[in-house]
Scaffold this motif. Structure first.
Motif, PDB file in Angstrom:
ATOM      1  N   PRO A 154       7.820   5.789  25.640  1.00  0.00           N
ATOM      2  CA  PRO A 154       8.996   5.867  24.760  1.00  0.00           C
ATOM      3  C   PRO A 154       8.831   4.973  23.530  1.00  0.00           C
ATOM      4  O   PRO A 154       8.468   3.803  23.639  1.00  0.00           O
ATOM      5  CB  PRO A 154      10.145   5.379  25.652  1.00  0.00           C
ATOM      6  CG  PRO A 154       9.671   5.665  27.054  1.00  0.00           C
ATOM      7  CD  PRO A 154       8.187   5.456  27.030  1.00  0.00           C
ATOM      8  N   GLY A 155       9.073   5.549  22.358  1.00  0.00           N
ATOM      9  CA  GLY A 155       9.023   4.785  21.117  1.00  0.00           C
ATOM     10  C   GLY A 155       7.637   4.308  20.732  1.00  0.00           C
ATOM     11  O   GLY A 155       7.507   3.339  19.973  1.00  0.00           O
ATOM     12  N   PHE A 156       6.622   4.980  21.221  1.00  0.00           N
ATOM     13  CA  PHE A 156       5.242   4.516  21.000  1.00  0.00           C
ATOM     14  C   PHE A 156       4.943   4.281  19.518  1.00  0.00           C
ATOM     15  O   PHE A 156       4.361   3.258  19.144  1.00  0.00           O
ATOM     16  CB  PHE A 156       4.252   5.516  21.582  1.00  0.00           C
ATOM     17  CG  PHE A 156       2.806   5.177  21.315  1.00  0.00           C
ATOM     18  CD1 PHE A 156       2.174   4.181  22.037  1.00  0.00           C
ATOM     19  CD2 PHE A 156       2.096   5.839  20.312  1.00  0.00           C
ATOM     20  CE1 PHE A 156       0.858   3.847  21.782  1.00  0.00           C
ATOM     21  CE2 PHE A 156       0.773   5.510  20.048  1.00  0.00           C
ATOM     22  CZ  PHE A 156       0.154   4.510  20.789  1.00  0.00           C
ATOM     23  N   ALA A 157       5.324   5.237  18.666  1.00  0.00           N
ATOM     24  CA  ALA A 157       4.977   5.146  17.250  1.00  0.00           C
ATOM     25  C   ALA A 157       5.559   3.898  16.586  1.00  0.00           C
ATOM     26  O   ALA A 157       4.998   3.375  15.618  1.00  0.00           O
ATOM     27  CB  ALA A 157       5.439   6.399  16.504  1.00  0.00           C
ATOM     28  N   ASN A 158       6.669   3.407  17.125  1.00  0.00           N
ATOM     29  CA  ASN A 158       7.339   2.267  16.495  1.00  0.00           C
ATOM     30  C   ASN A 158       6.985   0.932  17.136  1.00  0.00           C
ATOM     31  O   ASN A 158       7.492  -0.116  16.708  1.00  0.00           O
ATOM     32  CB  ASN A 158       8.858   2.462  16.550  1.00  0.00           C
ATOM     33  CG  ASN A 158       9.308   3.693  15.770  1.00  0.00           C
ATOM     34  OD1 ASN A 158       8.801   3.940  14.670  1.00  0.00           O
ATOM     35  ND2 ASN A 158      10.237   4.449  16.329  1.00  0.00           N
TER      36      ASN A 158
ATOM     37  N   LEU B 220       1.508  -3.463  17.042  1.00  0.00           N
ATOM     38  CA  LEU B 220       0.114  -3.327  17.468  1.00  0.00           C
ATOM     39  C   LEU B 220      -0.129  -4.096  18.764  1.00  0.00           C
ATOM     40  O   LEU B 220      -0.854  -3.617  19.646  1.00  0.00           O
ATOM     41  CB  LEU B 220      -0.823  -3.838  16.369  1.00  0.00           C
ATOM     42  CG  LEU B 220      -2.324  -3.763  16.684  1.00  0.00           C
ATOM     43  CD1 LEU B 220      -2.743  -2.323  16.980  1.00  0.00           C
ATOM     44  CD2 LEU B 220      -3.147  -4.325  15.525  1.00  0.00           C
ATOM     45  N   GLU B 221       0.496  -5.262  18.894  1.00  0.00           N
ATOM     46  CA  GLU B 221       0.327  -6.054  20.108  1.00  0.00           C
ATOM     47  C   GLU B 221       0.877  -5.309  21.325  1.00  0.00           C
ATOM     48  O   GLU B 221       0.275  -5.327  22.412  1.00  0.00           O
ATOM     49  CB  GLU B 221       1.031  -7.405  19.965  1.00  0.00           C
ATOM     50  CG  GLU B 221       0.376  -8.368  18.973  1.00  0.00           C
ATOM     51  CD  GLU B 221       0.640  -7.999  17.520  1.00  0.00           C
ATOM     52  OE1 GLU B 221       1.543  -7.157  17.273  1.00  0.00           O
ATOM     53  OE2 GLU B 221      -0.066  -8.528  16.644  1.00  0.00           O
ATOM     54  N   GLU B 222       2.015  -4.635  21.158  1.00  0.00           N
ATOM     55  CA  GLU B 222       2.609  -3.878  22.259  1.00  0.00           C
ATOM     56  C   GLU B 222       1.745  -2.665  22.622  1.00  0.00           C
ATOM     57  O   GLU B 222       1.573  -2.343  23.805  1.00  0.00           O
ATOM     58  CB  GLU B 222       4.025  -3.425  21.867  1.00  0.00           C
ATOM     59  CG  GLU B 222       5.032  -4.571  21.778  1.00  0.00           C
ATOM     60  CD  GLU B 222       6.338  -4.143  21.172  1.00  0.00           C
ATOM     61  OE1 GLU B 222       7.397  -4.621  21.639  1.00  0.00           O
ATOM     62  OE2 GLU B 222       6.332  -3.312  20.221  1.00  0.00           O
TER      63      GLU B 222
ATOM     64  N   ALA C 151      -1.198  -3.863  24.556  1.00  0.00           N
ATOM     65  CA  ALA C 151      -0.843  -4.164  25.944  1.00  0.00           C
ATOM     66  C   ALA C 151      -0.822  -2.884  26.782  1.00  0.00           C
ATOM     67  O   ALA C 151      -1.293  -2.872  27.932  1.00  0.00           O
ATOM     68  CB  ALA C 151       0.514  -4.871  25.996  1.00  0.00           C
ATOM     69  N   LEU C 152      -0.296  -1.811  26.202  1.00  0.00           N
ATOM     70  CA  LEU C 152      -0.292  -0.524  26.896  1.00  0.00           C
ATOM     71  C   LEU C 152      -1.721  -0.042  27.126  1.00  0.00           C
ATOM     72  O   LEU C 152      -2.057   0.511  28.183  1.00  0.00           O
ATOM     73  CB  LEU C 152       0.489   0.518  26.084  1.00  0.00           C
ATOM     74  CG  LEU C 152       2.003   0.346  26.000  1.00  0.00           C
ATOM     75  CD1 LEU C 152       2.599   1.371  25.042  1.00  0.00           C
ATOM     76  CD2 LEU C 152       2.640   0.488  27.393  1.00  0.00           C
ATOM     77  N   TRP C 153      -2.568  -0.252  26.113  1.00  0.00           N
ATOM     78  CA  TRP C 153      -3.972   0.169  26.203  1.00  0.00           C
ATOM     79  C   TRP C 153      -4.671  -0.565  27.349  1.00  0.00           C
ATOM     80  O   TRP C 153      -5.392   0.047  28.142  1.00  0.00           O
ATOM     81  CB  TRP C 153      -4.663  -0.114  24.880  1.00  0.00           C
ATOM     82  CG  TRP C 153      -6.121   0.246  24.859  1.00  0.00           C
ATOM     83  CD1 TRP C 153      -7.183  -0.556  25.176  1.00  0.00           C
ATOM     84  CD2 TRP C 153      -6.680   1.523  24.527  1.00  0.00           C
ATOM     85  NE1 TRP C 153      -8.350   0.131  25.046  1.00  0.00           N
ATOM     86  CE2 TRP C 153      -8.080   1.410  24.650  1.00  0.00           C
ATOM     87  CE3 TRP C 153      -6.128   2.738  24.128  1.00  0.00           C
ATOM     88  CZ2 TRP C 153      -8.938   2.474  24.386  1.00  0.00           C
ATOM     89  CZ3 TRP C 153      -6.984   3.794  23.863  1.00  0.00           C
ATOM     90  CH2 TRP C 153      -8.371   3.660  23.997  1.00  0.00           C
ATOM     91  N   VAL C 154      -4.470  -1.860  27.421  1.00  0.00           N
ATOM     92  CA  VAL C 154      -5.104  -2.656  28.476  1.00  0.00           C
ATOM     93  C   VAL C 154      -4.631  -2.179  29.848  1.00  0.00           C
ATOM     94  O   VAL C 154      -5.418  -2.081  30.799  1.00  0.00           O
ATOM     95  CB  VAL C 154      -4.788  -4.159  28.278  1.00  0.00           C
ATOM     96  CG1 VAL C 154      -5.244  -4.972  29.483  1.00  0.00           C
ATOM     97  CG2 VAL C 154      -5.458  -4.675  27.003  1.00  0.00           C
TER      98      VAL C 154
END
Length: 248
Positions: free
Chosen positions: A222-226, A229-231, A234-237
């Motif tokens: 949810p709200g990925f585009a907004n 970069l740090e958030e 974190a999702l990537w990790v």
């Protein structure tokens, strides 16, 4: 025969009076990109182990051969029969241990070298197709050079070359020079991969697939585009860890 049917269909499509306007307008240069694309789609079907798709894609690739042969016949260069006879002759010539005198048969590399000597271009690099993917062509050029002794003796040489090229890239400010240095760096990485017995093209395909899996896993948040970069990082990790666990 199905091949004869395909040839007849292509002749009709290319007929100056009754043919298809699009097919009649094509030439070798305009069809070449489709030929390359179809070869990749064959490889994709194989990678996905999809035999139905493979049968379909092989048909599309066969159409490319017939298309080129038809255009060549119209121009008086050669016919499809010449193409087929040529590959049959080449296979028999390159497999004398099967079709000839096994005891006195030359090796594969000897046969290839003899064929290259008959070419106007006598370079060890002759015949490496320009249309190959750049990573694959780099590896093939390097292998050809290695056959005549132009190669590092071990992996230490190409590994050091990667560091050298990276430092040269870091030291450049001009865009054109950066482009050249990045090319040198990629060439050096391919050389390193070759010395590690790794197919650089296959390694990059796997990296592409891995990136795609991980990105698809996080972009639906949810709200990925907004997100910052740090958030996103974190999702990537987290996605990286989740996919590593699922493959374990």
């Amino acid at each position: 025969m199905s091949l004869e049917r395909l040839v007849a269909i292509m002749r009709r499509l290319r007929d100056p009076e009754r043919g298809c306007e699009w097919d009649r307008a094509q030439n070798f240069a305009t069809i070449a990109p489709y030929t390359i694309e179809e070869a990749y789609e064959v490889a994709d079907a194989i990678a996905r182990d999809d035999m139905d798709a493979l049968a379909d894609e092989l048909g599309d690739l066969q159409l490319q051969v017939v298309f080129h042969a038809q255009m060549a016949e119209e121009a008086g260069h050669f016919r499809l029969d010449d193409v087929l006879d040529g590959i049959c002759d080449k296979l028999e010539r390159r497999h004398p241990h099967i079709f000839g005198d096994a005891e006195h048969s030359p090796g594969w590399e000897e046969l290839k070298a003899a064929e290259r000597k008959k070419s106007p271009d006598s370079s060890a690099l002759a015949g490496v197709a320009l249309a190959l993917p750049a990573l694959e062509r780099a590896a093939k050029l390097q292998r050809r050079a290695a056959r005549v002794g132009f190669d590092w003796p071990d992996v230490a040489g190409p590994r050091a070359k990667v560091d050298e090229e990276l430092a040269e890239l870091d030291g450049e400010t001009d865009h054109q020079r950066k482009l050249e240095e990045l090319g040198d760096l990629l060439f050096a990485v391919v050389n390193l991969a070759r010395h590690l017995n790794i197919d650089a093209e296959a390694a990059l395909r796997e990296a592409n697939a891995k990136f795609e899996r991980r990105f698809r896993a996080i972009e639906g948040e949810p709200g990925f585009a907004n997100l910052s970069l740090e958030e996103k990082e974190a999702l990537w990790v987290r996605a990286k860890a989740d996919q590593a666990d699922s493959s374990a």
